[in-house]
Design an enzyme around this catalytic site. Structure first.
Site, PDB file in Angstrom:
ATOM      1  N   ASP A 194       0.858  -1.167   0.000  1.00 53.36           N
ATOM      2  CA  ASP A 194       0.000   0.000   0.000  1.00 53.36           C
ATOM      3  C   ASP A 194       0.911   1.239   0.000  1.00 53.36           C
ATOM      4  O   ASP A 194       2.104   1.139   0.304  1.00 53.36           O
ATOM      5  CB  ASP A 194      -0.891  -0.040   1.250  1.00 53.36           C
ATOM      6  CG  ASP A 194      -1.604   1.255   1.496  1.00 53.36           C
ATOM      7  OD1 ASP A 194      -2.319   1.718   0.601  1.00 53.36           O
ATOM      8  OD2 ASP A 194      -1.427   1.834   2.593  1.00 53.36           O
ATOM      9  N   ASP A 199     -13.431   4.678  -0.448  1.00 49.31           N
ATOM     10  CA  ASP A 199     -13.298   4.172  -1.809  1.00 49.31           C
ATOM     11  C   ASP A 199     -14.523   3.336  -2.154  1.00 49.31           C
ATOM     12  O   ASP A 199     -14.937   2.481  -1.368  1.00 49.31           O
ATOM     13  CB  ASP A 199     -12.044   3.313  -1.955  1.00 49.31           C
ATOM     14  CG  ASP A 199     -10.762   4.130  -1.929  1.00 49.31           C
ATOM     15  OD1 ASP A 199     -10.822   5.325  -2.275  1.00 49.31           O
ATOM     16  OD2 ASP A 199      -9.704   3.573  -1.575  1.00 49.31           O
ATOM     17  N   ASP A 207      -0.175   5.184   0.988  1.00 52.92           N
ATOM     18  CA  ASP A 207      -0.395   6.120   2.091  1.00 52.92           C
ATOM     19  C   ASP A 207      -0.409   5.406   3.440  1.00 52.92           C
ATOM     20  O   ASP A 207      -1.189   4.476   3.657  1.00 52.92           O
ATOM     21  CB  ASP A 207      -1.720   6.855   1.905  1.00 52.92           C
ATOM     22  CG  ASP A 207      -1.636   7.952   0.860  1.00 52.92           C
ATOM     23  OD1 ASP A 207      -0.825   8.870   1.036  1.00 52.92           O
ATOM     24  OD2 ASP A 207      -2.372   7.873  -0.146  1.00 52.92           O
ATOM     25  N   SER A 248     -10.924   9.337   3.449  1.00 56.52           N
ATOM     26  CA  SER A 248     -11.868   9.108   2.353  1.00 56.52           C
ATOM     27  C   SER A 248     -12.499   7.720   2.399  1.00 56.52           C
ATOM     28  O   SER A 248     -12.129   6.869   3.206  1.00 56.52           O
ATOM     29  CB  SER A 248     -11.173   9.326   1.007  1.00 56.52           C
ATOM     30  OG  SER A 248     -10.083   8.447   0.856  1.00 56.52           O
TER      31      SER A 248
END
Length: 262
Positions: free
Chosen positions: A11, A196, A13, A194
């Site tokens: 991954d 997704d 971030d 956020s």
């Protein structure tokens, strides 16, 4: 190609970089050493432009060899590899609207837009920065604080979200809507700010399609249920090849163990 070649998926971030931050020299050095024993894959919910903003420094002279790395944005539904000129080229792309249909796609956009107003009305003291809904072709990214938020604005959101679990609440609402309207889609927490949204099955396990002949490892920080690393973490953890971290510093420790055990 040797069927036992190792593929180290990461991954971005919170794993390779600070959230929306640039990769460090120490991480670049660790990845360069790891690339000597296997390929590197960056599988992230972000699109290619964000990967480039945060990681292009890693591909400078003396960094990670570009011919040893694959970039897999949008959960791996896109894939970039280097061409003979050593520039990254898009070689695979899937389209969300083609998978779930135009009407369900439009409904998702309307729900997110309406709930964005609810959040801004309920939490009026938070700074909202714009670009709340970003369409990335193969997924939709909904960031209630806005993709343009700076570090201080992101911190304000993260503190409130940790306290009130705003994203978890709206992620559940989306999941209920999908069930009610028979929309084959998934909502998962992405990064720190956020949600997704993507077709069912287009979580990060999609990236494994690009690694069919490899011995695959994965490292991520959102490996709990509801996180966007959870599915691929669950798919690989039984073989001892999935690692949950809380920071890039933890990731460097994982890399050191992978190198020492090779």
């Amino acid at each position: 190609m040797n069927s036992s070649e190792k593929m180290f998926l990461f991954d971005m971030d919170g794993t390779l970089t600070p959230p929306r931050g640039r990769i460090t020299n120490r991480m670049i050095s660790s990845l360069r050493k790891l690339s000597e024993i296997g390929r590197i894959g960056v599988v992230t919910g972000s699109d290619f432009d964000y990967v480039w903003d945060q990681m292009s420094y890693a591909f400078d002279i003396g960094g990670v060899p570009v011919d040893r790395i694959d970039i897999m944005p949008c959960n791996g539904t896109k894939k970039y590899v280097t061409n003979p000129s050593r520039n990254f080229k898009l070689v695979h792309e899937a389209k969300m609207v083609e998978e779930i249909g135009h009407e369900p796609y439009g409904s998702i956009m309307r729900w997110c837009a309406g709930w964005q107003w609810d959040i801004m009305t309920t939490h009026q003291d938070l700074p909202y920065t714009g670009t709340f809904i970003q369409c990335r072709g193969s997924l939709v990214n909904w960031s209630p604080i806005g993709r343009a938020a700076n570090d201080d604005e992101r911190k304000s959101w993260i503190e409130r979200d940790n306290e009130k679990e705003i994203r978890k609440y709206y992620s559940r609402l989306l999941s209920e809507k999908f069930l009610l309207h028979d929309i084959k889609a998934t909502a998962a927490l992405g990064g720190s700010t956020s949600i997704d949204i993507y077709p069912q099955g287009w979580d990060k396990t999609y990236a494994l399609q690009h690694c069919a002949d490899k011995d695959v490892y994965f490292t991520g920080d959102k490996c709990e249920p509801g996180g966007n690393d959870w599915h691929i973490y669950e798919a690989l953890k039984g073989s001892g090849k999935a690692f949950k971290v809380q920071s890039p510093e933890d990731t460097i420790k994982v890399i050191e163990k992978l190198i020492s055990s090779s």
